[in-house]
Design a protein around this motif. Sequence first.
Motif, short mmCIF file in Angstrom:
data_model
loop_
_atom_site.label_atom_id
_atom_site.label_comp_id
_atom_site.label_asym_id
_atom_site.label_seq_id
_atom_site.Cartn_x
_atom_site.Cartn_y
_atom_site.Cartn_z
N ARG A 165 11.93 10.80 9.83
CA ARG A 165 13.23 10.68 10.09
C ARG A 165 13.80 9.41 10.37
N GLN A 166 13.15 9.08 11.94
CA GLN A 166 13.28 7.48 12.87
C GLN A 166 14.47 8.48 13.89
N CYS A 167 14.85 9.53 13.96
CA CYS A 167 15.74 9.47 15.42
C CYS A 167 14.96 10.65 16.37
N LEU A 168 16.31 10.63 17.10
CA LEU A 168 16.10 10.55 18.34
C LEU A 168 17.20 12.27 18.49
N HIS A 169 16.49 12.84 19.12
CA HIS A 169 17.51 14.45 18.81
C HIS A 169 17.84 14.51 20.90
N THR A 170 18.87 13.94 21.16
CA THR A 170 19.38 14.54 23.09
C THR A 170 19.38 15.49 23.52
N PRO A 171 19.02 16.20 24.39
CA PRO A 171 19.30 17.18 25.24
C PRO A 171 20.88 17.85 24.54
N ASP A 172 21.84 16.85 25.18
CA ASP A 172 23.13 17.00 24.23
C ASP A 172 23.19 17.78 22.86
N GLY A 173 22.57 17.98 21.79
CA GLY A 173 22.30 17.87 20.74
C GLY A 173 22.69 16.88 19.49
N GLN A 174 23.14 15.82 20.12
CA GLN A 174 23.49 15.29 19.19
C GLN A 174 22.24 14.49 19.17
N GLU A 175 21.79 13.44 17.20
CA GLU A 175 21.25 12.79 17.13
C GLU A 175 21.44 11.38 16.47
N HIS A 176 20.31 10.85 17.01
CA HIS A 176 20.64 8.76 17.11
C HIS A 176 19.40 8.65 16.09
N SER A 177 20.06 7.91 15.04
CA SER A 177 19.43 7.08 14.53
C SER A 177 18.55 5.48 14.58
N LEU A 178 17.33 5.77 15.24
CA LEU A 178 16.81 4.24 15.26
C LEU A 178 16.01 3.78 14.18
N THR A 179 16.71 1.57 15.00
CA THR A 179 15.69 1.06 14.02
C THR A 179 14.58 0.84 14.65
N GLY A 180 13.84 0.52 13.16
CA GLY A 180 12.44 0.30 13.02
C GLY A 180 11.77 0.25 14.71
N THR A 181 11.92 -0.64 15.42
CA THR A 181 11.39 -1.39 17.06
C THR A 181 11.99 -0.37 18.10
N GLU A 182 13.50 0.08 17.74
CA GLU A 182 13.75 1.49 18.73
C GLU A 182 12.83 2.06 18.96
N PHE A 183 12.59 2.62 17.00
CA PHE A 183 11.76 3.94 17.14
C PHE A 183 10.29 4.07 17.58
N ARG A 184 9.40 2.64 17.47
CA ARG A 184 8.27 2.53 17.70
C ARG A 184 7.78 2.62 19.56
N LEU A 185 9.28 1.62 19.88
CA LEU A 185 9.08 1.52 21.51
C LEU A 185 9.23 2.54 22.41
N LEU A 186 10.01 3.66 21.67
CA LEU A 186 10.27 4.53 21.95
C LEU A 186 9.48 5.84 22.11
N ARG A 187 8.62 5.84 20.17
CA ARG A 187 7.74 6.93 20.60
C ARG A 187 6.21 5.94 21.53
N CYS A 188 6.46 4.97 22.13
CA CYS A 188 5.40 4.90 22.80
C CYS A 188 5.19 5.60 23.99
N LEU A 189 6.52 5.14 24.38
CA LEU A 189 6.85 5.54 25.93
C LEU A 189 6.80 6.92 25.92
N MET A 190 7.28 7.70 25.33
CA MET A 190 7.45 9.51 24.58
C MET A 190 6.20 10.24 24.70
N SER A 191 5.38 9.53 24.02
CA SER A 191 3.99 9.78 23.73
C SER A 191 3.04 10.22 25.54
N ARG A 192 3.51 9.44 26.38
CA ARG A 192 3.32 9.52 27.24
C ARG A 192 3.85 9.60 29.02
N PRO A 193 5.06 11.08 29.19
CA PRO A 193 5.96 10.46 29.75
C PRO A 193 5.10 10.18 30.97
N GLY A 194 6.21 9.46 32.37
CA GLY A 194 4.86 9.07 33.48
C GLY A 194 4.12 8.31 33.48
#
Length: 251
Positions: free
Chosen positions: A168-197
Motif C-alpha cells: 500500500r506504500q504507507c508507513l505505520h508509526t509507533p503511535d498507531g498512525q498511518e501515513h501514505s507516502l509518495t513513490g520517491t518517499e516510499f523508495r527512500l524510506l524502504r532503502c533506509l529501513m531495509s538495513r537499520p543502523g
Amino acid sequence: MIHSAMVHMPGHVGHGQQRGLTQFGHFRSHSFFWRQGAPGKTGTPHGFSEDGVGFSVDEAGTAKQAEHLGKQEDYRAVVLDLGLPDGNGLDVLKSWRADKLAMPVLILTARGDWQDKVNGLKAGADDYLAKPFQTEELLARLNALIRRSEGRVEAKLSAGGFELDEHRQCLHTPDGQEHSLTGTEFRLLRCLMSRPGQLFSKEQLLEQLYNLNDSPSDNTIEAYVRRLRKITGAEAITTRRGQGYIFNASD
C-alpha cells in the motif's frame, strides 16, 4: 517480444498506481534493469508507472548490454528475455551465474515452450513467465522472488516500531498512525529501513532511487529526508555530516 529486465532495489515491487492490465507480447526483445525509481523517467518499460512499480528501470537492448549491466550494477532482481536480438538470454544467465552473481532472475519464454523453461531453471533462473503476460502477474512474481531472496514472507518492513507496508506504500508509526507516502518517499524510506543502523551515502541512495538516464540534483536526498522526518521524527533518520544517513530505529 519484450526486452529482458533487471531490478535494482531493496524490497517490494508495488503496483498500487498501475493502470490496467498490460500485455508485453508486442514488445521488441530487450533487457530491463530495475532499481528504486522516480516517476516518469525514460527507463521505465511501457505499461509501468515507476511510482506504481516502486522501482526505476535500467534498460538494455542486447545480450551484450544486458550481460555488462548485470555485472556492473548491484541489481536486486532481473527479468531476462531469452530471445535477445544478438544472442540467447540463457548464455547471459549462465555468464552471470558463472561469475557468482546471485540476484533473482525471472526468465521470459514463448508460450508452450517447456524446453526453454527447463533449460532456464537448470541454468540458474529462479522463475519463468510465458509471453504474452499481464503486468500484475509479473509484479507479483517479482515480489515473491525478492521476498524469498531476502528471507521474508510478508511484504512489510519493520524496525523500531515502524512498519512499512510495501503493498500500500504507507508507513505505520509507533503511535498507531498511518501515513501514505509518495513513490520517491516510499523508495527512500524502504532503502533506509531495509538495513537499520547502516550508513547510506547520498551517492548510494541516489543510485537506488534513480536510473542511469536520470540527473537528480545534489540536494534531492536532503529534501526527501526532510519530508520523511516530518513523519518519522528527527530521531529515526539521522545525518552523519559529510557521510550520509542512518535509520536509527532498531527492534
